[in-house]
Design an enzyme around this catalytic site. Structure first.
Site, mmCIF file in Angstrom:
data_model
loop_
_atom_site.group_PDB
_atom_site.id
_atom_site.type_symbol
_atom_site.label_atom_id
_atom_site.label_comp_id
_atom_site.label_asym_id
_atom_site.label_seq_id
_atom_site.Cartn_x
_atom_site.Cartn_y
_atom_site.Cartn_z
ATOM 1 N N GLU A 116 0.817 -1.215 0.000
ATOM 2 C CA GLU A 116 0.000 0.000 0.000
ATOM 3 C C GLU A 116 0.849 1.262 0.000
ATOM 4 O OE1 GLU A 116 -0.669 -2.619 1.952
ATOM 5 O OE2 GLU A 116 -2.524 -3.300 0.998
ATOM 6 N N HIS A 187 -12.215 -4.937 8.091
ATOM 7 C CA HIS A 187 -12.930 -4.759 6.825
ATOM 8 C C HIS A 187 -14.171 -3.893 7.026
ATOM 9 C CE1 HIS A 187 -10.471 -8.310 6.002
ATOM 10 N NE2 HIS A 187 -10.500 -7.933 4.748
#
Lengths: 385, 406
Positions: A116, A187
């Protein structure tokens, strides 16, 4: 005529029918996306919405399909647009980039390693050379290794470029965010307020497919600031509406009054708008004559203060709703702005309805996130104040 | 120009693989049944020597572990039992997920069981282990029960993390999870190893991650600290060939993950052979505990299923490839064949072990399914902020104006 504060306190006329009829079990029913007034179920309702071309032909799309359509439009509009992220080549985990590699080639649409910080840093570098990179972070929960790149590189780029004129406008970092009911710790998060703390990036969260397409195209093709584009992932399949086939943009940093009202302003963005809409409908039904205004911030930073202040000056009451945690959240900023800018018009303290300040354990999401009942209660308390 | 350069980088690994003179290099086998043993004693507890295949390891800046392994019939049978139990448990999780009883995110380790079992049989209960989200097998090996693991997946109070974590958030004694963010567990592992070194424990940390996570920057930061301070840690890359839906060669400039420590010696291991894994980890544990510093291991393995429950696992690899690995490289079938060839067990005994492992897993799964759903009370919301029994008198609540009294 809206009654003065004293009248409200002594004659709460719209509450007479309310108390018994709002059992929480009945309010907290799943959102029916097929009937919600927030989505354009017919082309004509889309056309009446002023920001879209009246003659536009439309297609019914869900959120991921409209994101896909926007990306396709952006990629065909400018050679400078590139799209990359983890697994985007075969469509991405939410299918937002389906078929785009086949259409535009692996030079422009490609997979990256799971990295990322690298993805965002790489995108910043590309943007600094005039590209319009769209970087996908697979879940907003995964963006934190890249936080340094966003905060220290992207956000400060124009500030520190000296006389070179370099900027990273054109950079868009897309990420699915928010709860789906079973995402647990990693999530579920919605970190918009963290990015909104930092001047230099724009933070956008659309509420629907048609909004998403216009806002995303605006972010990619027109905006000269780096944009964090957060997509409420629960809407990817759930929210279906008519979306113009043509390319169009919706201005960033401009809120939208979704529903006009006189007595209270509800301010929200993203998925909770559907909860707000349901709570408002229930409140208006239960409380005779009450009219509640609903505003979608759309861009969370830098945000549209005038629209919100104008509304609250009119209504005198405000409730801010968001999904992420209440502490140091967007609601705090909006409430502080309202008390500074509309203090003399306020009839009640600004109320916040947001996620509780705790982590979202697997089985506890329904208890942590705002729901229709909590919004309804906040509306009622604010009106009764 | 930019996109062209990138394109060249993307195809380069493929081209290199096609023409590189690999024939001259010995590569690690993934044959699960490549070891040999003779003169097996009658007694269950009498040690004997197994000779591992010459192709069990590849080394980087280190001598290979001994190609022989001391074991007993009892241990081999236990290993087999463990492998079968993990697979049975994962199959149960698969079923419960498809029945919509398990919600949320769920990543199964079917195919990779040998890594969890091989490591556990090589380390002590005092050694530490930390891994990523594909953690059910490790949780079981570290001392979790099937009941508690399945209970956790079902979100029940009797779950291994009181039903609060779900699939990737499982802890057990000296097992530090179960971590949902790819790569984030690796520097945490270095911290565990530092604490071991600091307190003078003669123990090591095994920090695992996948071939996808191997490209995270923090993995390299952890390597550096570990080598700088000679920490007792074995970094372990479980290379199952695909980081989610992207093959290793499309995501990694160097797919020899065991060489990625650069200044840290490495070892590539046949991750389908539980015996090779045990031999390697036993050797690595002694090496690192004796103060020689960290190691980077690569377990060459394969996952049969998709990355997660929403990935069918067939869009980025062929069904033939999966079938080939399942039918010819399976860790359970490999060990089974050895046990029969070496006459460690008879056909009947083996069937009995199989039956016992399966039925005990099934029983515990059934018990887990019967557990009651948790009550939505604030008592449950506020517990586990502190170690149970050490809570303060009160705790600030979900907002500043809410207070909960214990």
């Amino acid at each position: 005529m809206f009654p003065s504060r004293t009248v409200v306190r002594s004659f709460p006329r719209w509450f007479s029918a309310s108390s018994a009829s709002s059992g929480s079990a009945r309010l907290n029913v799943p959102i029916d996306y097929k009937t919600t007034p927030l989505l354009h179920h017919t082309p004509s309702s889309l056309a009446t919405s002023l920001e879209f071309p009246r003659s536009a032909s439309t297609k019914r799309l869900n959120l991921y399909q409209s994101i896909n359509a926007a990306l396709r439009t952006a990629l065909s509009t400018s050679e400078k647009v590139i799209l990359f992220g983890e697994d985007v080549a075969f469509g991405g985990v939410f299918r937002c980039s389906m078929d785009l590699q086949t259409e535009f080639g692996s030079e422009r649409v490609f997979n990256t390693p799971l990295t990322e910080q690298g993805i965002v840093g790489f995108a910043i570098g590309a943007a600094a050379e005039g590209m319009r990179p769209v970087a996908e972070i697979q879940f907003a929960d995964y963006v934190f290794p890249a936080f340094d790149q966003v905060v220290n590189e992207a956000a400060k780029f124009r500030y520190r470029e000296g006389t070179t004129g370099a900027n990273v406008g054109g950079l868009v970092v897309r990420m699915p965010c928010g709860a789906v009911g079973h995402g647990a710790l990693y999530h579920t998060q919605s970190p918009e307020s963290l990015f909104s703390h930092v001047p230099g990036v724009r933070v956008v969260m659309p509420r629907s497919p048609s909004q998403a397409k216009g806002l995303l195209l605006s972010a990619i093709l027109e905006c000269n600031d780096p944009v964090i584009f957060m997509e409420p992932k629960v809407l990817y399949r759930a929210a279906v509406e008519h979306v113009p086939i043509e390319s169009y943009t919706i201005p960033l940093s401009k809120a939208e009054v979704i529903k006009l009202g006189k007595h209270l302003t509800v301010i929200s963005y993203g998925q909770p708008l559907y909860l707000c809409s349901a709570a408002i409908a229930a409140a208006e039904k239960a409380m005779n004559g009450v009219e509640i205004e609903l505003i979608d911030l759309r861009t969370i930073y830098p945000w549209d203060r005038p629209t919100i202040l104008e509304s609250v000056k009119k209504t005198g009451r405000a409730v801010v709703v968001h999904e992420s945690m209440v502490n140091y959240g967007v609601g705090a900023e909006v409430a502080a702005t309202i008390q500074a800018g509309a203090f003399l018009r306020l009839e009640a303290p600004v109320k916040r309805v947001a996620g509780w300040s705790t982590h979202t354990g697997l089985s506890y999401e329904p208890f942590i996130l705002p729901d229709v009942t909590r919004i309804y209660d906040a509306i009622q308390q604010t009106l009764e104040y | 120009m930019f996109s062209r350069a990138l394109w060249a980088r993307q195809i380069a690994p493929l081209r290199r693989q096609a023409i590189a003179p690999f024939a001259s290099r010995r590569s690690v086998t993934t044959d699960a049944a490549s070891a040999h043993a003779e003169d097996i004693p009658q007694e269950d507890d009498k040690p004997f020597t197994v000779r591992l295949s010459d192709e069990s390891f590849e080394t980087y800046e280190i001598d290979p572990p001994p190609y022989t392994l001391q074991t007993t019939k009892r241990e081999l049978k236990k290993m087999y039992h463990d492998l079968v139990s993990i697979r049975r448990m994962e199959m149960a999780a698969d079923r419960l997920y498809k029945e919509k009883k398990i919600r949320g995110f769920c990543h199964l380790s079917t195919g990779q069981e040998a890594v969890a079992v091989g490591i556990e049989h090589a380390i002590t209960k005092d050694d530490k282990l930390i891994t990523a989200y594909r953690c059910h097998g490790f949780a079981l090996m570290r001392g979790g029960t099937v009941k508690a693991i399945i209970g956790e997946l079902l979100g029940r109070r009797e779950g291994i993390a009181y039903g609060k974590g779900g699939s990737m958030h499982m802890f057990a004694p000296n097992f530090f999870g179960g971590n949902g963010i790819v790569g984030a567990q690796v520097p945490v592992g270095a911290g565990l190893a530092f604490a071991q070194q600091y307190s003078g424990e003669q123990t090591a940390t095994v920090a695992l991650y996948g071939d996808g996570a191997a490209n995270q920057g923090q993995v390299f930061e952890a390597y550096n600290m570990a080598k700088l301070w000679n920490l007792p840690i074995i970094f372990g890359c479980e290379n199952n060939k695909y980081g989610m839906g992207t093959s290793a060669a499309r995501a990694s400039a160097l797919t020899d993950y065991y060489q990625r420590g650069q200044y840290i010696p490495g070892l590539k291991i046949n991750g389908m052979d539980v015996l090779a894994i045990k031999a390697a980890v036993q050797y690595g544990r002694d090496y690192t505990v004796s103060g020689k510093g960290p190691l980077v291991y690569e377990y060459v393995t394969y996952r049969y299923g998709g990355h997660s429950m929403s990935d069918p696992g067939t869009t980025y690899r062929s069904r033939e490839e999966i079938q080939r690995m399942r039918s010819t490289h399976d860790a359970i079938a490999g060990l089974k064949q050895k046990l029969l060839d070496w006459e460690v067990v008879t056909d009947e005994e083996l069937k009995a072990i199989d039956k016992d492992a399966r039925s005990s897993v099934d029983e515990e799964v059934a018990e887990a399914e019967k557990m009651a759903l948790p009550d939505p009370t604030s008592r449950i919301l506020f517990e586990d902020i502190y170690v149970r029994g050490s809570e303060p008198r009160w705790m600030r609540g979900r907002s500043v104006d809410e207070t909960f009294y214990y």
